[in-house]
Scaffold this active site. Structure first.
Site, PDB file in Angstrom:
ATOM      1  N   ASP A 226      35.379   5.065 -60.989  1.00 54.63           N
ATOM      2  CA  ASP A 226      34.896   5.145 -59.607  1.00 54.63           C
ATOM      3  C   ASP A 226      33.918   4.005 -59.345  1.00 54.63           C
ATOM      4  O   ASP A 226      33.323   3.458 -60.272  1.00 54.63           O
ATOM      5  CB  ASP A 226      34.202   6.485 -59.369  1.00 54.63           C
ATOM      6  CG  ASP A 226      32.984   6.660 -60.270  1.00 54.63           C
ATOM      7  OD1 ASP A 226      33.159   6.666 -61.502  1.00 54.63           O
ATOM      8  OD2 ASP A 226      31.861   6.765 -59.751  1.00 54.63           O
TER       9      ASP A 226
ATOM     10  N   ASN B 130      28.309   8.237 -69.537  1.00 53.20           N
ATOM     11  CA  ASN B 130      27.283   7.266 -69.907  1.00 53.20           C
ATOM     12  C   ASN B 130      27.306   6.919 -71.391  1.00 53.20           C
ATOM     13  O   ASN B 130      26.659   5.979 -71.815  1.00 53.20           O
ATOM     14  CB  ASN B 130      25.893   7.799 -69.544  1.00 53.20           C
ATOM     15  CG  ASN B 130      25.742   7.999 -68.050  1.00 53.20           C
ATOM     16  OD1 ASN B 130      26.634   7.697 -67.261  1.00 53.20           O
ATOM     17  ND2 ASN B 130      24.609   8.527 -67.652  1.00 53.20           N
TER      18      ASN B 130
ATOM     19  N   TYR C 179      33.045  19.287 -63.592  1.00 49.99           N
ATOM     20  CA  TYR C 179      33.178  17.926 -63.081  1.00 49.99           C
ATOM     21  C   TYR C 179      34.574  17.617 -62.531  1.00 49.99           C
ATOM     22  O   TYR C 179      34.798  16.531 -62.010  1.00 49.99           O
ATOM     23  CB  TYR C 179      32.822  16.921 -64.175  1.00 49.99           C
ATOM     24  CG  TYR C 179      31.394  17.059 -64.643  1.00 49.99           C
ATOM     25  CD1 TYR C 179      30.345  16.602 -63.866  1.00 49.99           C
ATOM     26  CD2 TYR C 179      31.092  17.693 -65.843  1.00 49.99           C
ATOM     27  CE1 TYR C 179      29.023  16.751 -64.282  1.00 49.99           C
ATOM     28  CE2 TYR C 179      29.780  17.843 -66.266  1.00 49.99           C
ATOM     29  CZ  TYR C 179      28.756  17.368 -65.476  1.00 49.99           C
ATOM     30  OH  TYR C 179      27.451  17.519 -65.882  1.00 49.99           O
TER      31      TYR C 179
ATOM     32  N   ASN D  28      27.086   3.267 -65.325  1.00 52.01           N
ATOM     33  CA  ASN D  28      26.644   3.464 -66.707  1.00 52.01           C
ATOM     34  C   ASN D  28      27.790   3.601 -67.708  1.00 52.01           C
ATOM     35  O   ASN D  28      27.632   3.255 -68.876  1.00 52.01           O
ATOM     36  CB  ASN D  28      25.712   4.671 -66.804  1.00 52.01           C
ATOM     37  CG  ASN D  28      24.381   4.388 -66.143  1.00 52.01           C
ATOM     38  OD1 ASN D  28      23.897   3.264 -66.138  1.00 52.01           O
ATOM     39  ND2 ASN D  28      23.779   5.418 -65.571  1.00 52.01           N
TER      40      ASN D  28
ATOM     41  N   TYR E 125      30.210  12.377 -72.450  1.00 51.05           N
ATOM     42  CA  TYR E 125      29.878  12.117 -71.053  1.00 51.05           C
ATOM     43  C   TYR E 125      30.029  10.637 -70.771  1.00 51.05           C
ATOM     44  O   TYR E 125      29.937   9.791 -71.663  1.00 51.05           O
ATOM     45  CB  TYR E 125      28.458  12.615 -70.739  1.00 51.05           C
ATOM     46  CG  TYR E 125      28.420  14.115 -70.645  1.00 51.05           C
ATOM     47  CD1 TYR E 125      28.807  14.763 -69.476  1.00 51.05           C
ATOM     48  CD2 TYR E 125      28.040  14.885 -71.742  1.00 51.05           C
ATOM     49  CE1 TYR E 125      28.813  16.145 -69.396  1.00 51.05           C
ATOM     50  CE2 TYR E 125      28.035  16.270 -71.664  1.00 51.05           C
ATOM     51  CZ  TYR E 125      28.425  16.887 -70.491  1.00 51.05           C
ATOM     52  OH  TYR E 125      28.439  18.252 -70.423  1.00 51.05           O
TER      53      TYR E 125
ATOM     54  N   HIS F 161      33.083  10.990 -59.639  1.00 50.79           N
ATOM     55  CA  HIS F 161      32.879  10.311 -60.919  1.00 50.79           C
ATOM     56  C   HIS F 161      34.095  10.431 -61.842  1.00 50.79           C
ATOM     57  O   HIS F 161      34.259   9.629 -62.750  1.00 50.79           O
ATOM     58  CB  HIS F 161      31.640  10.882 -61.605  1.00 50.79           C
ATOM     59  CG  HIS F 161      30.718   9.861 -62.175  1.00 50.79           C
ATOM     60  ND1 HIS F 161      30.723   8.523 -61.827  1.00 50.79           N
ATOM     61  CD2 HIS F 161      29.728   9.980 -63.104  1.00 50.79           C
ATOM     62  CE1 HIS F 161      29.785   7.876 -62.504  1.00 50.79           C
ATOM     63  NE2 HIS F 161      29.178   8.738 -63.291  1.00 50.79           N
TER      64      HIS F 161
END
Length: 191
Positions: A93, A68, A14, A114, A66, A19
Protein backbone atom coordinates in the site's frame (compact mmCIF):
# COMPACT_ATOMS: atom_id res chain seq x y z
CA UNK A 1 12.79 -17.86 -10.55
CA UNK A 2 11.11 -14.71 -9.34
CA UNK A 3 9.91 -13.82 -5.84
CA UNK A 4 6.62 -12.01 -5.35
CA UNK A 5 6.12 -10.62 -1.84
CA UNK A 6 2.78 -9.40 -0.52
CA UNK A 7 3.13 -7.22 2.58
CA UNK A 8 0.60 -7.45 5.39
CA UNK A 9 -0.03 -7.60 9.08
CA UNK A 10 -1.09 -11.15 9.94
CA UNK A 11 -4.32 -12.07 11.70
CA UNK A 12 -8.06 -11.57 11.23
CA UNK A 13 -8.04 -8.08 12.76
CA UNK A 14 -6.09 -6.78 9.76
CA UNK A 15 -7.98 -8.51 6.94
CA UNK A 16 -9.42 -6.02 4.46
CA UNK A 17 -7.36 -3.09 5.77
CA UNK A 18 -5.49 -0.65 3.56
CA UNK A 19 -2.16 -1.89 4.92
CA UNK A 20 -2.91 -5.44 3.72
CA UNK A 21 -3.62 -4.49 0.11
CA UNK A 22 -0.32 -5.96 -1.10
CA UNK A 23 -1.21 -9.28 0.46
CA UNK A 24 -4.66 -9.12 -1.12
CA UNK A 25 -3.07 -8.83 -4.58
CA UNK A 26 -0.67 -11.68 -3.77
CA UNK A 27 -3.59 -13.88 -2.73
CA UNK A 28 -5.40 -13.14 -6.01
CA UNK A 29 -2.26 -14.01 -8.02
CA UNK A 30 -2.07 -17.35 -6.19
CA UNK A 31 -5.81 -17.97 -6.73
CA UNK A 32 -5.41 -17.08 -10.42
CA UNK A 33 -2.75 -19.79 -10.70
CA UNK A 34 -5.06 -22.33 -9.06
CA UNK A 35 -2.80 -22.69 -6.03
CA UNK A 36 -2.92 -21.86 -2.33
CA UNK A 37 -0.49 -20.28 0.11
CA UNK A 38 0.84 -22.81 2.60
CA UNK A 39 3.48 -22.92 5.27
CA UNK A 40 6.92 -22.38 3.82
CA UNK A 41 10.17 -23.79 5.20
CA UNK A 42 10.42 -22.87 8.91
CA UNK A 43 13.49 -20.67 8.45
CA UNK A 44 11.50 -18.39 6.10
CA UNK A 45 8.86 -17.55 8.71
CA UNK A 46 6.12 -17.06 6.15
CA UNK A 47 3.56 -18.55 3.80
CA UNK A 48 4.56 -19.71 0.35
CA UNK A 49 2.87 -20.62 -2.90
CA UNK A 50 4.57 -21.79 -6.09
CA UNK A 51 3.27 -21.07 -9.59
CA UNK A 52 4.78 -22.63 -12.71
CA UNK A 53 7.88 -24.77 -12.83
CA UNK A 54 11.58 -24.67 -13.57
CA UNK A 55 13.27 -21.34 -14.26
CA UNK A 56 9.90 -19.68 -14.92
CA UNK A 57 8.60 -20.50 -11.44
CA UNK A 58 7.00 -17.66 -9.49
CA UNK A 59 7.34 -17.94 -5.73
CA UNK A 60 4.56 -16.09 -3.91
CA UNK A 61 5.52 -15.23 -0.35
CA UNK A 62 4.13 -13.34 2.62
CA UNK A 63 5.97 -13.00 5.93
CA UNK A 64 4.24 -14.18 9.12
CA UNK A 65 5.71 -11.22 10.99
CA UNK A 66 4.16 -7.79 11.26
CA UNK A 67 4.85 -5.57 8.31
CA UNK A 68 7.46 -3.41 10.07
CA UNK A 69 9.58 -6.53 10.66
CA UNK A 70 9.12 -8.23 7.28
CA UNK A 71 12.65 -7.66 5.95
CA UNK A 72 14.24 -10.65 7.69
CA UNK A 73 11.72 -13.07 6.19
CA UNK A 74 12.05 -11.58 2.71
CA UNK A 75 15.85 -11.84 2.91
CA UNK A 76 15.59 -15.43 4.17
CA UNK A 77 13.35 -16.35 1.21
CA UNK A 78 15.69 -14.68 -1.30
CA UNK A 79 18.73 -16.49 0.15
CA UNK A 80 16.96 -19.85 0.51
CA UNK A 81 15.78 -19.86 -3.12
CA UNK A 82 18.90 -18.04 -4.46
CA UNK A 83 16.90 -15.16 -5.93
CA UNK A 84 18.69 -11.95 -6.92
CA UNK A 85 17.19 -8.66 -5.79
CA UNK A 86 16.33 -7.71 -9.38
CA UNK A 87 13.99 -10.74 -9.45
CA UNK A 88 11.96 -9.58 -6.42
CA UNK A 89 8.67 -7.68 -6.65
CA UNK A 90 7.13 -6.36 -3.42
CA UNK A 91 3.43 -5.46 -3.36
CA UNK A 92 2.41 -2.79 -0.85
CA UNK A 93 0.00 0.00 0.00
CA UNK A 94 1.06 3.61 -0.51
CA UNK A 95 -0.62 6.64 1.09
CA UNK A 96 1.29 9.05 -1.17
CA UNK A 97 -0.37 7.58 -4.24
CA UNK A 98 -3.91 8.68 -5.05
CA UNK A 99 -6.62 6.21 -4.14
CA UNK A 100 -7.07 3.53 -6.80
CA UNK A 101 -3.80 4.25 -8.65
CA UNK A 102 -0.71 2.07 -8.91
CA UNK A 103 2.95 2.52 -9.75
CA UNK A 104 5.58 -0.07 -10.63
CA UNK A 105 9.14 1.04 -10.05
CA UNK A 106 12.58 -0.30 -9.25
CA UNK A 107 14.46 1.28 -6.37
CA UNK A 108 13.68 4.61 -4.82
CA UNK A 109 13.10 5.37 -1.19
CA UNK A 110 10.74 3.81 1.30
CA UNK A 111 8.42 6.82 1.28
CA UNK A 112 8.00 6.33 5.01
CA UNK A 113 6.65 2.79 4.54
CA UNK A 114 8.13 0.77 7.39
CA UNK A 115 7.69 -2.57 5.61
CA UNK A 116 9.73 -1.33 2.63
CA UNK A 117 12.28 0.24 4.98
CA UNK A 118 12.67 -3.13 6.75
CA UNK A 119 13.19 -4.95 3.44
CA UNK A 120 15.74 -2.38 2.22
CA UNK A 121 17.70 -2.77 5.44
CA UNK A 122 17.60 -6.59 5.38
CA UNK A 123 18.56 -6.86 1.70
CA UNK A 124 21.15 -4.09 1.96
CA UNK A 125 19.81 -2.47 -1.20
CA UNK A 126 16.89 -0.53 -2.64
CA UNK A 127 17.27 -2.24 -6.02
CA UNK A 128 14.14 -4.38 -6.03
CA UNK A 129 10.82 -3.76 -7.77
CA UNK A 130 7.79 -2.45 -5.93
CA UNK A 131 4.19 -2.32 -7.05
CA UNK A 132 2.73 0.54 -5.05
CA UNK A 133 -1.02 0.44 -4.57
CA UNK A 134 -2.61 3.80 -3.86
CA UNK A 135 -4.80 4.01 -0.78
CA UNK A 136 -4.83 7.82 -0.70
CA UNK A 137 -3.92 10.30 2.02
CA UNK A 138 -5.79 10.29 5.29
CA UNK A 139 -7.81 13.32 6.32
CA UNK A 140 -5.66 15.83 8.24
CA UNK A 141 -7.36 14.84 11.50
CA UNK A 142 -6.38 11.15 11.14
CA UNK A 143 -2.94 9.75 11.97
CA UNK A 144 -1.51 7.95 8.89
CA UNK A 145 -0.65 4.84 10.95
CA UNK A 146 -4.28 4.61 12.12
CA UNK A 147 -5.58 5.28 8.60
CA UNK A 148 -3.77 2.34 7.00
CA UNK A 149 -5.11 -0.02 9.66
CA UNK A 150 -8.70 0.84 8.74
CA UNK A 151 -10.80 -1.29 6.42
CA UNK A 152 -11.93 0.15 3.11
CA UNK A 153 -15.37 1.72 3.11
CA UNK A 154 -18.09 -0.14 1.18
CA UNK A 155 -18.17 2.73 -1.31
CA UNK A 156 -14.43 2.23 -2.00
CA UNK A 157 -14.53 -1.54 -2.39
CA UNK A 158 -15.60 -1.61 -6.08
CA UNK A 159 -12.65 0.56 -7.10
CA UNK A 160 -10.29 -1.43 -4.85
CA UNK A 161 -11.40 -4.70 -6.47
CA UNK A 162 -10.79 -3.22 -9.94
CA UNK A 163 -7.31 -2.08 -8.90
CA UNK A 164 -6.53 -5.51 -7.42
CA UNK A 165 -7.56 -7.30 -10.62
CA UNK A 166 -5.47 -4.89 -12.73
CA UNK A 167 -2.54 -5.34 -10.33
CA UNK A 168 -2.73 -9.11 -10.89
CA UNK A 169 -2.39 -8.48 -14.64
CA UNK A 170 0.61 -6.20 -14.02
CA UNK A 171 2.27 -8.82 -11.78
CA UNK A 172 1.80 -11.60 -14.33
CA UNK A 173 3.18 -9.36 -17.06
CA UNK A 174 6.16 -8.46 -14.81
CA UNK A 175 7.14 -12.14 -14.71
CA UNK A 176 7.63 -12.00 -18.50
CA UNK A 177 8.57 -8.42 -19.36
CA UNK A 178 9.29 -5.88 -16.61
CA UNK A 179 9.33 -2.84 -18.91
CA UNK A 180 5.92 -3.69 -20.39
CA UNK A 181 4.55 -4.28 -16.89
CA UNK A 182 5.68 -0.79 -15.89
CA UNK A 183 3.92 0.65 -18.95
CA UNK A 184 0.79 -1.35 -18.15
CA UNK A 185 0.65 0.04 -14.60
CA UNK A 186 1.02 3.58 -15.96
CA UNK A 187 -1.70 2.97 -18.56
CA UNK A 188 -4.08 1.74 -15.86
CA UNK A 189 -3.77 5.13 -14.15
CA UNK A 190 -4.71 6.91 -17.35
CA UNK A 191 -7.78 4.80 -18.16
Amino acid sequence: MKLLVGLRNPGPDYEGTRHNLGYEVLQRVVDHGGEKLGRGPLKLRGQLGKLGSGPDRLLCFTPNSYMNESGGSVRAAAVYFKIATDEILVLHDDIDLAFGRMRLQVGGGSGGHNGIRSIEKALGTRDFARLKLGVGRPPSSVDPSDFVLRKFAKSERIEVDLMVESAVDVVLLWTEDQARAQESAALYNNS
